[in-house]
Scaffold this motif. Structure first.
Motif, PDB file in Angstrom:
ATOM      1  N   ALA A 129       0.835  -1.203   0.000  1.00  0.00           N
ATOM      2  CA  ALA A 129       0.000   0.000   0.000  1.00  0.00           C
ATOM      3  C   ALA A 129       0.863   1.244   0.000  1.00  0.00           C
ATOM      4  O   ALA A 129       2.020   1.224   0.394  1.00  0.00           O
ATOM      5  N   GLN A 131       0.202   5.713   0.707  1.00  0.00           N
ATOM      6  CA  GLN A 131      -0.752   6.756   1.069  1.00  0.00           C
ATOM      7  C   GLN A 131      -0.056   8.110   1.015  1.00  0.00           C
ATOM      8  O   GLN A 131       1.151   8.207   1.189  1.00  0.00           O
ATOM      9  N   THR A 148      -2.188   5.578  -6.432  1.00  0.00           N
ATOM     10  CA  THR A 148      -2.685   5.005  -5.191  1.00  0.00           C
ATOM     11  C   THR A 148      -3.612   3.826  -5.456  1.00  0.00           C
ATOM     12  O   THR A 148      -3.514   2.772  -4.818  1.00  0.00           O
ATOM     13  N   ASN A 152      -2.832   0.011  -4.374  1.00  0.00           N
ATOM     14  CA  ASN A 152      -3.637  -0.439  -3.230  1.00  0.00           C
ATOM     15  C   ASN A 152      -4.778  -1.377  -3.568  1.00  0.00           C
ATOM     16  O   ASN A 152      -5.217  -2.123  -2.691  1.00  0.00           O
ATOM     17  N   LEU A 188      -6.600  11.560   4.018  1.00  0.00           N
ATOM     18  CA  LEU A 188      -6.186  10.399   3.222  1.00  0.00           C
ATOM     19  C   LEU A 188      -7.350   9.944   2.339  1.00  0.00           C
ATOM     20  O   LEU A 188      -7.756   8.784   2.364  1.00  0.00           O
ATOM     21  N   TYR A 191      -6.463   7.144  -0.349  1.00  0.00           N
ATOM     22  CA  TYR A 191      -6.089   5.932   0.385  1.00  0.00           C
ATOM     23  C   TYR A 191      -7.323   5.279   1.010  1.00  0.00           C
ATOM     24  O   TYR A 191      -7.550   4.066   0.860  1.00  0.00           O
ATOM     25  N   LYS A 195      -9.152   1.537   0.414  1.00  0.00           N
ATOM     26  CA  LYS A 195      -9.360   0.581   1.501  1.00  0.00           C
ATOM     27  C   LYS A 195     -10.826   0.151   1.585  1.00  0.00           C
ATOM     28  O   LYS A 195     -11.130  -0.989   1.956  1.00  0.00           O
ATOM     29  N   THR A 232       4.505   9.507   5.355  1.00  0.00           N
ATOM     30  CA  THR A 232       3.260  10.134   4.927  1.00  0.00           C
ATOM     31  C   THR A 232       2.990  11.456   5.621  1.00  0.00           C
ATOM     32  O   THR A 232       2.688  12.462   4.975  1.00  0.00           O
TER      33      THR A 232
END
Length: 286
Positions: A129, A131, A148, A152, A188, A191, A195, A232
Motif C-alpha cells: 500500500a 498513502q 494510489t 492499493n 487520506l 487511500y 481501503k 506520509t
C-alpha cells in the motif's frame, strides 16, 4: 517495557515509501516477540509489501509457524534483505522480489516464480500500500489518484488473478484494508477510498470462491507504527500518532500479525468474507 509504558514517538519524516531501518524507534515486527506453534507447517505464502511494517511481521510470523515465504517489495533493498535474513533464520526458504505490484505482468511473474521454487501456493497476502497526506481534495492529482489505486487495489486483482490457478481447496487469501475504510480519513481521501474498495473486493471474492473452498478474508488495522507513517505525515504528527484511539497508543506490526496467522491457519477455517479489526479499540460497523 510494555506497549502501554512506551514513550511518544519522536518527530521524524521520510520520503516515500519509507525505510524501516531509519525509523526511531524501529517497529516491533516479531523477531523477538512472536513464538510459533507449527500452525502453517508445510504451507507456502506469498506476501506483497513484505519488506517492512505489517508485511514483515506477517512474513516472520508465518515463518515461525513453519511456512515458506515469498514476498514482494518496491525498492527498499535494505529492509528486504533484513526481512529475508530474519525469515531464513527460522529454517525456512524465503524469496524476495523487487518490483511494482501495480503492474499486472510483475504480479504474474512473481506468482510463477513462487510456484516454480516451492511447488505450490497456499496463502496469498495482498498487503502492499501507499498513502499520501493531502489536506484538500483539490490537492490530489490525477497521477497520484491513479498511482494510489494501482498499488492499493489494482495489485490485489492482479496478484489474486495470477494465483487462482494454483490455489487448491483450503487455500487462503488475506487482504489488508484499514480502519479508514470504516470511519474515513479527511487527509487520506484516495487511500481511504482504496481501503473501502478492498472490503468490497474481499466480500465479493469470498462469495465467488466459496464453492471452490478457497477462503477470503481481510484485516483492517488501526494506527500501526510502520514506515508509511513517517513517510506520509508531517513530522509534528508522528509524536502523537495513535494516541486518539481508546488504548491511547499506536499498535506494533507484530500485534497485527496474529490476525493473519489466525486467518491462514485452521483457526480460521469457518470464516470467509470477514474483516478482523486490530485497531486499538475503535468501534466500527461491518
Amino acid at each position: 517495557m510494555t506497549p502501554q509504558e512506551e514513550k511518544p514517538f519522536p518527530r521524524q519524516r521520510q520520503e516515500q515509501p519509507g525505510i524501516e531501518a531509519e525509523m526511531t524507534p524501529k517497529p516491533k515486527s516479531g523477531e523477538f516477540e512472536y513464538r510459533g506453534a507449527e500452525k502453517l507447517k508445510g504451507k507456502v505464502a506469498l506476501i506483497t509489501g513484505g519488506d517492512s511494517g505489517i508485511g514483515r511481521a506477517v512474513a516472520i510470523a508465518f515463518a515461525r509457524e513453519g511456512a515458506s515465504v515469498a514476498f514482494a517489495y518496491l525498492e527498499e533493498d535494505q529492509d528486504a534483505k533484513e526481512t529475508r535474513d530474519i525469515v531464513e533464520r527460522e529454517g525456512v526458504r524465503c524469496l524476495a522480489f523487487r518490483g511494482d505490484v501495480g503492474q499486472e505482468a510483475f504480479c504474474a511473474d512473481i506468482v510463477g516464480k513462487t510456484v516454480a521454487a516451492f511447488g505450490r501456493l497456499d496463502i496469498v497476502v495482498n498487503n502492499a500500500a501507499e498513502q499520501h497526506y493531502r489536506e484538500e481534495l483539490e490537492q490530489i492529482s490525477e497521477e497520484q489518484l491513479e498511482r494510489t489505486f494501482r498499488t492499493n487495489i489494482f495489485s490485489y486483482f492482479f496478484l489474486t488473478k495470477a494465483a487462482l490457478k494454483h490455489l487448491q481447496e483450503g487455500a487462503r487469501i488475506i487482504n489488508t484494508t484499514s480502519v479508514t475504510a470504516f470511519k474515513g480519513s479527511p487527509m487520506l481521501l484516495d487511500y481511504s477510498s482504496t481501503k473501502g474498495a478492498i472490503v468490497a473486493f474481499t466480500r465479493s471474492l469470498a462469495l465467488s470462491l466459496a464453492e471452490r473452498g478457497i477462503l477470503v478474508n481481510a484485516v483492517a488495522p488501526g494506527p500501526i507504527w510502520t514506515p508509511l507513517i513517517p513517510g506520509t505525515f508531517p513530522e509534528e504528527k508522528t509524536e502523537k500518532f495513535g494516541t486518539e484511539v481508546p488504548l491511547k497508543r499506536a499498535g506494533q506490526p507484530v500485534e497485527v500479525a496474529h490476525s493473519y496467522v489466525f486467518l491462514a491457519s485452521e483457526g480460521g477455517s469457518y470464516m470467509t468474507g470477514q474483516v478482523l479489526h486490530p485497531n486499538g479499540g475503535t468501534i466500527v460497523g461491518g
